[in-house]
Design a protein around this motif. Structure first.
Motif, PDB file in Angstrom:
ATOM      1  N   ARG A 167      42.495  32.812  44.221  1.00 58.07           N
ATOM      2  CA  ARG A 167      42.028  33.660  43.116  1.00 58.07           C
ATOM      3  C   ARG A 167      42.850  34.935  43.055  1.00 58.07           C
ATOM      4  O   ARG A 167      43.266  35.365  41.975  1.00 58.07           O
ATOM      5  N   VAL A 168      43.098  35.539  44.201  1.00 61.97           N
ATOM      6  CA  VAL A 168      43.903  36.762  44.246  1.00 61.97           C
ATOM      7  C   VAL A 168      45.320  36.467  43.755  1.00 61.97           C
ATOM      8  O   VAL A 168      45.926  37.280  43.043  1.00 61.97           O
TER       9      VAL A 168
ATOM     10  N   VAL B 275      40.604  31.098  37.067  1.00 62.30           N
ATOM     11  CA  VAL B 275      40.326  31.946  38.239  1.00 62.30           C
ATOM     12  C   VAL B 275      38.882  31.719  38.694  1.00 62.30           C
ATOM     13  O   VAL B 275      38.614  31.599  39.892  1.00 62.30           O
TER      14      VAL B 275
ATOM     15  N   ASP C 286      45.651  36.658  40.076  1.00 60.14           N
ATOM     16  CA  ASP C 286      45.392  37.982  39.503  1.00 60.14           C
ATOM     17  C   ASP C 286      46.474  38.437  38.515  1.00 60.14           C
ATOM     18  O   ASP C 286      46.132  38.868  37.411  1.00 60.14           O
TER      19      ASP C 286
ATOM     20  N   VAL D 258      38.149  38.661  42.285  1.00 57.16           N
ATOM     21  CA  VAL D 258      39.063  38.738  43.428  1.00 57.16           C
ATOM     22  C   VAL D 258      38.340  39.082  44.726  1.00 57.16           C
ATOM     23  O   VAL D 258      38.951  39.017  45.795  1.00 57.16           O
TER      24      VAL D 258
ATOM     25  N   HIS E  89      37.439  40.930  36.628  1.00 54.55           N
ATOM     26  CA  HIS E  89      38.562  40.873  37.569  1.00 54.55           C
ATOM     27  C   HIS E  89      38.145  41.351  38.958  1.00 54.55           C
ATOM     28  O   HIS E  89      38.440  40.702  39.972  1.00 54.55           O
TER      29      HIS E  89
END
Length: 173
Positions: free
Chosen positions: A143-144, A134, A147, A93, A89
């Motif tokens: 992509r963020v 993602v 999240d 991001v 993760h």
């Protein structure tokens, strides 16, 4: 003359008397053997029941130990999954698609995540699909935005595994 001395001088009476005494002794010894046998049978039955109870307790203990061993391994898997997912993760991001080092690192962590998940289980398959979505998204802002979806999928997997662990530790799996 007493009946005993009379019986001793008369062979027929002596034989009848001896037969009666032998009959009484035979009955008495048979009765004593019956009582001893009954007590031994009762003792053997109680011993067998105790042995059965002991064996059942040993089986429960072995099952419990096995369940605890599996739960311990599952706890470690959950810990490792949380660590890999957290790393995946954080890289996803923030990584720059033009940087080969970032790409190589995210590919490595993504492979670890892939190998940890069982795609036959719905929650784990969903987590992998979101992680892959993602990963394939090139724009950092997109992509963020994905999240929360990634984190929600990860939490579902972790929650299901914690439920399994609790059941295994209770011995109710």
């Amino acid at each position: 003359m007493s009946w005993l001395s009379e019986a001793a001088h008369d062979q027929t009476k002596a034989a009848v008397f001896a037969a009666i005494v032998a009959f009484i002794i035979g009955l008495s010894s048979s009765f004593v053997a019956l009582i001893i046998g009954w007590r031994q049978g009762t003792s053997a039955r109680l011993s067998a029941q105790a042995a059965k109870s002991s064996a059942e307790a040993a089986i429960l203990t072995a099952r419990s130990a096995g369940d605890r061993a599996i739960a311990t391994m599952r706890i470690q898997w959950v810990h490792d999954l949380r660590k890999v997912l957290s790393e995946y993760h954080s890289i996803l991001v923030s990584f720059n698609t033009s940087d080969n080092a970032d790409y190589r690192k995210i590919a490595e962590v993504g492979t670890q995540l892939d190998l940890m998940l069982n795609l036959d289980e719905e929650e784990q398959r969903e987590l992998w699909e979101v992680a892959e979505e993602v990963f394939k998204t090139k724009d950092k802002g997109e992509r963020v935005a994905l999240d929360p979806k990634l984190m929600a999928a990860g939490r579902r997997v972790l929650k299901k595994e914690w439920r399994r662990i609790k059941l295994e530790l209770r011995g109710t799996n």
